[in-house]
Design an enzyme around this catalytic site. Structure first.
Site, PDB file in Angstrom:
ATOM      1  N   ASP A  10      54.860  94.976 -52.389  1.00 18.73           N
ATOM      2  CA  ASP A  10      54.636  95.945 -51.330  1.00 18.73           C
ATOM      3  C   ASP A  10      55.784  96.961 -51.437  1.00 18.73           C
ATOM      4  OD1 ASP A  10      53.803  97.068 -48.832  1.00 18.73           O
ATOM      5  OD2 ASP A  10      55.435  95.971 -47.869  1.00 18.73           O
ATOM      6  N   ASP A  12      56.858  99.618 -48.596  1.00 15.50           N
ATOM      7  CA  ASP A  12      57.594  99.860 -47.359  1.00 15.50           C
ATOM      8  C   ASP A  12      58.205  98.570 -46.818  1.00 15.50           C
ATOM      9  OD1 ASP A  12      56.853 102.695 -47.116  1.00 15.50           O
ATOM     10  OD2 ASP A  12      54.847 101.970 -46.674  1.00 15.50           O
TER      11      ASP A  12
END
Ligand code: BG6
Ligand code: MG
Length: 224
Positions: A10, A12
């Site tokens: 991922d 963020d």
């Protein structure tokens, strides 16, 4: 025993701290439409798409029926315009500590690296952070019909590499993201608090704490 061939990160909150800017940009929009959001509510927005976030905010403020789809699109665009301005000054200095080293270790083991972010701004961030050369594949959030917690984002990366889910490991800081990894049938590394990311197979406080050796020598994973 399965040989691990890819790591799907991922973006963020895993590779860099953009949760703050997402929150700030939503807060500005919330103020404009009369909905006050707070950090604890913000936890719910982590990992989910832009429109899903807006819907959460409208529901939180009891205004879910107040806008047409076209108006919602405009609100989401407004938030994004602010967010894009906020991240425009980001540089390789904003890459979390330990990320480059981890990428190096993965490369040495011929393990592929993908970004599986819900953010349509992920390619932009990859550029700002100076990691374009390290990333083998970026999932295009525009192409994902069902966002996290659905498995689609992580499965798209596995498919792009021609790998089975069990040959991939996902790394996530959001509850919705960990759920997505698990429903994709992958080993899940959580970044954050174990109580919050209870579905993850293992949790590290920060990305720099990830211990590749420890993960790859677990009895259910194997790297040759
Ligand atoms: C996720 C973030 O990575 O991307 C969410 O955790 C964000 O907070 C989502 O809403 C979508 O991002 P964007 O940049 O497409 O609006
Ligand atoms: Mg995240």
């Amino acid at each position: 025993m399965t040989q691990i061939k890819a790591f799907i990160f991922d973006m963020d909150g895993v590779l860099t701290e953009t949760n703050v800017q997402h929150y700030e940009a939503w807060k500005i929009l919330g103020d404009e439409i009369g909905i006050e959001i707070n950090p604890s509510f913000n936890e719910r927005l982590k990992g989910i798409s832009r429109m899903a976030s807006l819907n959460e905010i409208l529901t939180f403020g009891g205004k879910q029926e107040d806008y047409t789809q076209a108006e919602k699109e405009q609100l989401a665009t407004k938030k994004n315009d602010n967010y894009v301005k906020m991240i425009a000054s980001m540089t390789p200095d904003h890459l979390f500590e330990g990320v480059k080293e981890l990428f190096k270790q993965l490369k040495e083991r011929n393990i592929k690296i993908a970004i599986g972010s819900a953010s349509k701004n992920a390619p932009k961030l990859v550029k700002y952070l100076g990691i374009e050369e390290d990333i083998h594949y970026i999932v295009d959030a525009n192409e994902i019909e069902k966002g996290k917690p659905a498995p689609d984002t992580f499965l798209a990366a596995a498919q792009a590499f021609g790998l089975k889910p069990e040959e991939c490991i996902g790394v996530e800081d959001a509850t919705a993201g960990v759920q997505a990894i698990k429903s994709a049938g992958m080993f899940a590394i959580g970044i954050g608090e174990p109580q919050v990311l209870s579905q993850a197979d293992t949790v590290y406080k920060e990305t720099k704490d990830i211990n590749l050796e420890e993960i790859l020598t677990r009895d259910n994973v194997l790297v040759v």
